[in-house]
Design a protein around this motif. Structure first.
Motif, mmCIF file in Angstrom:
data_model
loop_
_atom_site.group_PDB
_atom_site.id
_atom_site.type_symbol
_atom_site.label_atom_id
_atom_site.label_comp_id
_atom_site.label_asym_id
_atom_site.label_seq_id
_atom_site.Cartn_x
_atom_site.Cartn_y
_atom_site.Cartn_z
ATOM 1 N N LEU A 933 -23.111 -9.293 -34.664
ATOM 2 C CA LEU A 933 -22.105 -8.919 -33.683
ATOM 3 C C LEU A 933 -22.813 -8.189 -32.558
ATOM 4 N N ASP A 934 -22.813 -8.792 -31.375
ATOM 5 C CA ASP A 934 -23.462 -8.215 -30.204
ATOM 6 C C ASP A 934 -22.421 -7.656 -29.251
ATOM 7 N N LEU A 935 -22.610 -6.425 -28.863
ATOM 8 C CA LEU A 935 -21.839 -5.814 -27.789
ATOM 9 C C LEU A 935 -22.824 -5.514 -26.666
ATOM 10 N N PHE A 936 -22.512 -5.946 -25.442
ATOM 11 C CA PHE A 936 -23.518 -5.774 -24.394
ATOM 12 C C PHE A 936 -22.871 -5.503 -23.044
ATOM 13 N N PHE A 937 -23.724 -5.012 -22.182
ATOM 14 C CA PHE A 937 -23.352 -4.644 -20.817
ATOM 15 C C PHE A 937 -24.328 -5.345 -19.893
ATOM 16 N N GLU A 938 -23.807 -6.049 -18.895
ATOM 17 C CA GLU A 938 -24.658 -6.826 -18.000
ATOM 18 C C GLU A 938 -24.481 -6.359 -16.558
ATOM 19 N N ALA A 939 -25.569 -6.450 -15.811
ATOM 20 C CA ALA A 939 -25.555 -6.109 -14.385
ATOM 21 C C ALA A 939 -26.203 -7.258 -13.625
ATOM 22 N N PHE A 940 -25.490 -7.808 -12.656
ATOM 23 C CA PHE A 940 -25.988 -8.920 -11.854
ATOM 24 C C PHE A 940 -26.278 -8.437 -10.436
ATOM 25 N N ASN A 941 -27.410 -8.909 -9.900
ATOM 26 C CA ASN A 941 -27.859 -8.481 -8.577
ATOM 27 C C ASN A 941 -27.920 -6.955 -8.521
ATOM 28 N N ILE A 942 -28.677 -6.393 -9.437
ATOM 29 C CA ILE A 942 -28.682 -4.943 -9.652
ATOM 30 C C ILE A 942 -29.125 -4.183 -8.412
ATOM 31 N N THR A 943 -29.966 -4.781 -7.574
ATOM 32 C CA THR A 943 -30.415 -4.110 -6.347
ATOM 33 C C THR A 943 -29.460 -4.324 -5.183
ATOM 34 N N ASN A 944 -28.390 -5.094 -5.410
ATOM 35 C CA ASN A 944 -27.355 -5.366 -4.394
ATOM 36 C C ASN A 944 -27.939 -6.013 -3.139
ATOM 37 N N GLU A 945 -28.872 -6.941 -3.337
ATOM 38 C CA GLU A 945 -29.446 -7.666 -2.208
ATOM 39 C C GLU A 945 -28.382 -8.572 -1.587
ATOM 40 N N PRO A 946 -28.265 -8.601 -0.255
ATOM 41 C CA PRO A 946 -27.254 -9.476 0.358
ATOM 42 C C PRO A 946 -27.583 -10.954 0.276
ATOM 43 N N ASN A 947 -28.878 -11.327 0.285
ATOM 44 C CA ASN A 947 -29.299 -12.734 0.161
ATOM 45 C C ASN A 947 -28.536 -13.655 1.126
ATOM 46 N N PHE A 948 -28.928 -13.561 2.392
ATOM 47 C CA PHE A 948 -28.243 -14.291 3.448
ATOM 48 C C PHE A 948 -28.610 -15.779 3.446
ATOM 49 N N ALA A 949 -27.654 -16.595 3.886
ATOM 50 C CA ALA A 949 -27.938 -17.982 4.228
ATOM 51 C C ALA A 949 -28.576 -18.020 5.612
ATOM 52 N N ASN A 950 -29.189 -19.152 5.943
ATOM 53 C CA ASN A 950 -29.792 -19.289 7.269
ATOM 54 C C ASN A 950 -28.745 -19.123 8.366
ATOM 55 N N PRO A 951 -29.087 -18.437 9.436
ATOM 56 C CA PRO A 951 -28.172 -18.381 10.582
ATOM 57 C C PRO A 951 -28.265 -19.666 11.389
ATOM 58 N N THR A 952 -27.403 -19.812 12.356
ATOM 59 C CA THR A 952 -27.515 -20.970 13.239
ATOM 60 C C THR A 952 -28.697 -20.767 14.186
#
Length: 983
Positions: A933-952
């Motif tokens: 039985l696993d109980l767990f806590f997860e954090a995604f994008n822990i550094t809160n990087e915006p990771n932009f798409a290319n601009p026009t």
């Protein structure tokens, strides 16, 4: 045509006669080895019994004159191998783990003794396959279960391997990958040996039916040097294996939860002080497998429910009043069932069915790159999608050394996409017209108002024969593969009309700058089209082990694709039924694997690989013919009305009243229900329609370092030839370099005259197969197998792709001027060129704090290229507004502006890179033996990087070099709690 159908029928019948069998040979696994005595003398005639230790199934064979044996077509999993010969003690080696797509070398030494005497040895399976030239790797069940995954889509874990780029989609169920700088359409997805691909556009949107992570045992990724049994793959093969039942009841139950209180504001929500979307995720499900008849028949089943509200922010710097946030509703009901029946030592079969039902709401219109148009809150759509994949496999072993595999498969997709009006009424002409401003879309989303129904049926047969001889042993394999793909579409997009404005300003009847400069509208009716494609593949493969340390892979494959097109009103064909069939697709493949010792291999090879005739490669010929009952008309026809951008009112009758659709006038111009002359772009098929192909070469080295660590380095070189590039047979030349300048058309081949028609008023496209790209890459990997409570993997890819096309299947040559192709000006990086990709992953359980577990995945990628240009200026006057600006430093102006170094030419600048780190921390309880039985806590994008798409990169836009979109829809830092019961 009749002869072709008869030939297919005879070939299929011949396959069935030769058959009587089948096993998951595509990606199939094998155990081979050599049996000797204590003086290294070879022992022929040794009885070999291979047993799957969890389900009790067995396979038997005997060693040949050279003391070798091979047991192919095995289901991956835990095994033991037993060897016995009169005068020697029986020997059993246990704790062997066979991975998907690999060959496990198990050499045994028998000692003199009574056959009743049993000797059991245990040894860890080697990590390195010493007999394969293929490049790639495997992702294990432990990684699937214990690494953090925000989307819970197995595609994200494919990028744990080197050279693989993970492309997160705004809809996480459509996540995809690109491999070694090649377009995602060339990635073939297999599941349990059967197709799980989209025959419309290949692997561009990932696998067709998404298998839940809890149902996957493991998967293999082949990134280079695919064997001849693999067709249509020019980028990679992702071969997933679902779990099966065993003699022990086993299963799992999972639950995940997060909401807006556990999710940060994304970059734009925080910066623009927008309303934070009400995000949430509730996911639950389970699996169960076990015996129906012990050692004979087993079942496995899974169910998974996902209910996700994924936050999206859409930002318009020129119109902040239109910026908005939304919780995009993504839902999924996923069911899977599998039955395996081991009838006897020579016959077994399996059947697996996967159904993925997705009713998704509040879907945001984006173009996936932040480079152009995005919808407003009024354009949110609904997508109702049903996908399923079925495969049945029958295996027959003949005499211990022959194996025949017969497989039937079917894949289905049925999406219906559009706003609520379209979903409820089914008549998009009742919708208000779409308002396409310079940087966004308002009022209605005409990119989604369509329904599709696609079915792909497959029949494969493979015969394998293990032959020993004085020149070494041969694992010979030959087979046939046939697929029928059918795609039906009803398309009502643009039947409501789309007004195109030159600015982002709201319409004002007194202000000519706010008037539309063009109207697009589909007439006389919606699209109703059925497309079919027939694919036939033949292959021969020999894995020739010349001596114990050298293995050659020799293969030859032949593919033929028949995609019928009605060639009416096409001057390049004498008959409407006279469509082209490419019959010259012979593909030699050769590879070698040399093992200098028991733990290292030097490998390499060369191969020729042809793309498949995906349906969207030829559908344009049927969607845009000379005469048609459905096309998108443009008013004005030749070029935009020059008035609005110059401060004058438009003069076109359909524009003078602003963005109000005059349906009566449109019906007078093109009466409903008629076969009309296509005044928009026309597409003409040509007799030289062929398939692109690719040269692949690689050289690599893999070595096991100690008992648990392996290192691999591979250099790959790819040359793509005969890539499609559009060529305009009715090009235009402008009077000057202005965007709205009048354009004069030149019919290069006199096509209109040949057809007895008035001149074409728009583009007439054919496809020429003159594109070429090259890719060079270095893939590195360190893998620490899970042992002593931890395992880890580091992958790195260094690569560069370049050519006279951007590398996408819909590439155009934007530099054509009249009949001059100016192909040298189209040279530049491919759209998928990422110089550096790196991934680190790992999992552990702390021995000093027993039960404390953790896992992490960190991904880093450099940016993708784009072109710096100014669509206000048409420097070469060809009517295509993407002429690149000179090399130099360019900067945007305003909030979130960036600066880029532009090398000039197509794709001369590179956009922002990305970094994402996901973590898991948990506690594992073991209430009973075999239960966790696993109980767990997860954090995604822990550094809160915006990771932009290319601009026009368009200087005409007020958003020039201003980042305003997150890549793949993007998401901020998010926390999640979860639980998993395993038994």
């Amino acid at each position: 045509m009749r002869r072709y159908r008869i030939g297919l029928a005879l070939l299929a019948l011949g396959s069935l006669v030769v058959a009587t069998s089948a096993a998951a040979q595509q990606g199939g696994s094998a155990i081979r080895g050599r049996i000797t005595d204590q003086q290294q003398g070879i022992l022929p005639g040794v009885s070999i019994v291979v047993t799957h230790t969890e389900n009790g199934t067995t396979r038997e064979t005997v060693t040949g004159a050279d003391g070798t044996y091979l047991v192919p077509g095995l289901v991956p999993g835990p095994y033991k191998v037993a060897a016995q010969l009169q005068g020697f003690s029986r020997l059993t080696q246990e704790n062997l783990v066979l991975r998907i797509g690999s060959t496990l070398q198990v050499d045994l030494i028998l000692r003199v003794g009574a056959i009743e005497e049993n000797v059991t040895v245990t040894a860890e399976s080697p990590q390195v396959d010493l007999t394969s030239a293929q490049v790639g790797g495997n992702v294990s069940a432990g990684e699937i279960e214990n690494l953090p995954s925000g989307s819970r889509n197995f595609t994200g874990l494919v990028s744990l391997l080197p050279g693989v780029v993970y492309n997160q989609a705004a809809d996480s169920s459509s996540d995809s990958v690109t491999i070694n700088g090649q377009h995602g359409s060339g990635v073939v997805y297999l599941m349990d040996g059967g197709s799980n691909n989209d025959d419309l556009r290949g692997g561009s949107s990932g696998a067709q039916a998404r298998p839940p992570l809890e149902a996957i045992q493991e998967f293999q990724v082949v990134t280079n040097q695919f064997d001849a049994e693999y067709g249509a793959a020019t980028a990679g093969v992702v071969n997933a294996l679902t779990k099966q039942g065993t003699n022990r009841w086993h299963g799992s139950a999972i639950g995940y939860f997060t909401d807006s209180s556990m999710t940060d504001k994304d970059f734009f929500v925080a910066q623009q002080n927008l309303d934070k979307p009400d995000t949430s995720k509730v996911q639950w499900g389970g699996t169960l497998g076990g015996p129906i008849v012990r050692d004979k028949m087993h079942f496995f089943a899974s169910f998974e429910r996902q209910d996700k509200n994924e936050g999206r922010s859409i930002i318009y710097p020129t119109r902040p009043d239109k910026s908005f946030t939304v919780a995009q509703e993504t839902n999924s009901f996923n069911y899977m069932g599998r039955l395996d029946h081991h009838m006897n030592a020579s016959n077994n079969y399996s059947v697996r069915f996967l159904w993925d039902h997705q009713p998704n709401y509040n879907q945001v219109l984006t173009n996936g790159g932040g480079v152009g148009l995005g919808g407003t809150k009024d354009t949110l759509s609904i997508e109702k999608d049903n996908d399923w994949a079925l495969v049945g496999t029958y295996n027959r072993i003949i005499g211990g050394k022959k194996l025949n595999i017969l497989r039937l498969s079917a894949v289905h997709e049925k999406p219906k996409r559009g706003q609520p009006l379209y979903q409820d009424v089914g008549d998009w002409t009742q919708a208000p017209p779409t308002l396409q401003y310079l940087n966004f879309i308002d009022q209605a989303d005409d990119n989604y108002a369509d329904y599709r129904n696609m079915n792909v049926y497959g029949l494969d047969d493979t015969f394998s024969w293990y032959i020993e001889g004085a020149g070494g042993s041969h694992d010979v394999k030959f087979g046939t593969q046939y697929q029928l793909g059918e795609h039906y579409r009803e398309d009502q997009r643009v039947t409501n009309g789309r007004f195109i404005a030159p600015t982002d300003r709201t319409f004002n009847p007194a202000d000519p700058f706010t008037y539309p400069e063009r109207l697009n509208v589909r007439v006389p009716q919606m699209v109703q089209l059925l497309s079919r494609t027939h694919s036939l593949g033949l292959y021969l493969q020999d894995k020739w082990q010349l001596r114990q340390h050298l293995t050659l892979s020799l293969g030859l494959r032949y593919d033929m694709h028949n995609s019928p097109v009605n060639e009416s009103w096409n001057p390049y064909f004498s008959s409407p039924d006279d469509h082209p069939i490419d019959r010259n697709n012979f593909q030699p493949r050769i590879g070698f694997a040399y093992s200098a010792g028991p733990s290292a291999v030097l490998r390499g090879g060369y191969g020729l690989f042809y793309e498949k005739q995906w349906i969207d490669r030829f559908e344009n010929y049927m969607l845009n013919p000379v005469f048609t009952n459905s096309f998108i008309a443009q008013y004005p026809v030749s070029q935009v009305d020059p008035g609005p951008s110059a401060g004058r009112f438009p003069t076109d009758p359909l524009l003078v009243n602003g963005p109000t659709l005059n349906r009566d006038l449109i019906n007078q111009l093109v009466p409903p229900g008629t076969l009309a002359r296509n005044t928009a772009a026309v597409w003409l098929d040509t007799p030289n329609r062929i398939l692109p192909y690719q040269h692949q070469a690689s050289i690599g080295y893999e070595r096991q370092l100690g008992r648990q660590l392996a290192f691999a380095a591979d250099y790959v070189h790819m040359i793509n030839k005969d890539l499609p590039l559009r060529y305009n047979k009715n090009p235009g030349i402008k009077a000057n370099t202005g965007r709205t300048s009048p354009i004069a058309r030149v019919d290069l081949d006199g096509l209109a005259g040949q057809l007895g028609l008035t001149p074409f008023s728009n583009d007439v496209w054919i496809v020429e197969y003159i594109g070429e790209t090259t890719y060079d890459g270095l893939n590195l990997q360190f893998e620490k197998r899970y042992s002593n409570n931890w395992g880890a993997r580091f992958s790195y890819g260094l690569g560069h792709g370049h050519g006279n096309t951007n590398g996408t299947p819909t590439a155009t040559n934007d530099f054509q001027v009249l009949d001059d192709r100016n192909l040298e000006l189209n040279e530049g990086p491919t759209n998928l060129d990422r110089r550096h990709t790196a991934t680190i992953s790992g999992r552990f359980e702390l021995p000093w704090l027993k039960g404390v577990t953790g896992g992490a995945v960190a991904r880093m990628m450099t940016g993708q290229p784009f072109t710096i240009h100014n669509s206000n200026v048409d420097a070469n006057r060809n009517g295509v507004l993407v002429d690149p600006l000179p090399a130099g430093t360019y900067s945007g102006v305003g909030q979130n502006a960036i600066t880029v170094e532009n090398d000039g030419g197509r794709n001369g600048a590179y956009g922002p890179g990305s970094l994402q780190i996901d973590l898991r921390a948990g506690y594992r309880m073991r209430p009973q033996a075999g239960r966790t039985l696993d109980l767990f806590f997860e954090a995604f994008n822990i550094t809160n990087e915006p990771n932009f798409a290319n601009p026009t990169g368009d200087m005409r836009s007020a958003n020039f070099l201003i980042v305003n979109t997150l890549a793949g829809g993007g998401f901020p830092r998010q926390f999640q709690i979860g639980a998993r019961l395993g038994f």
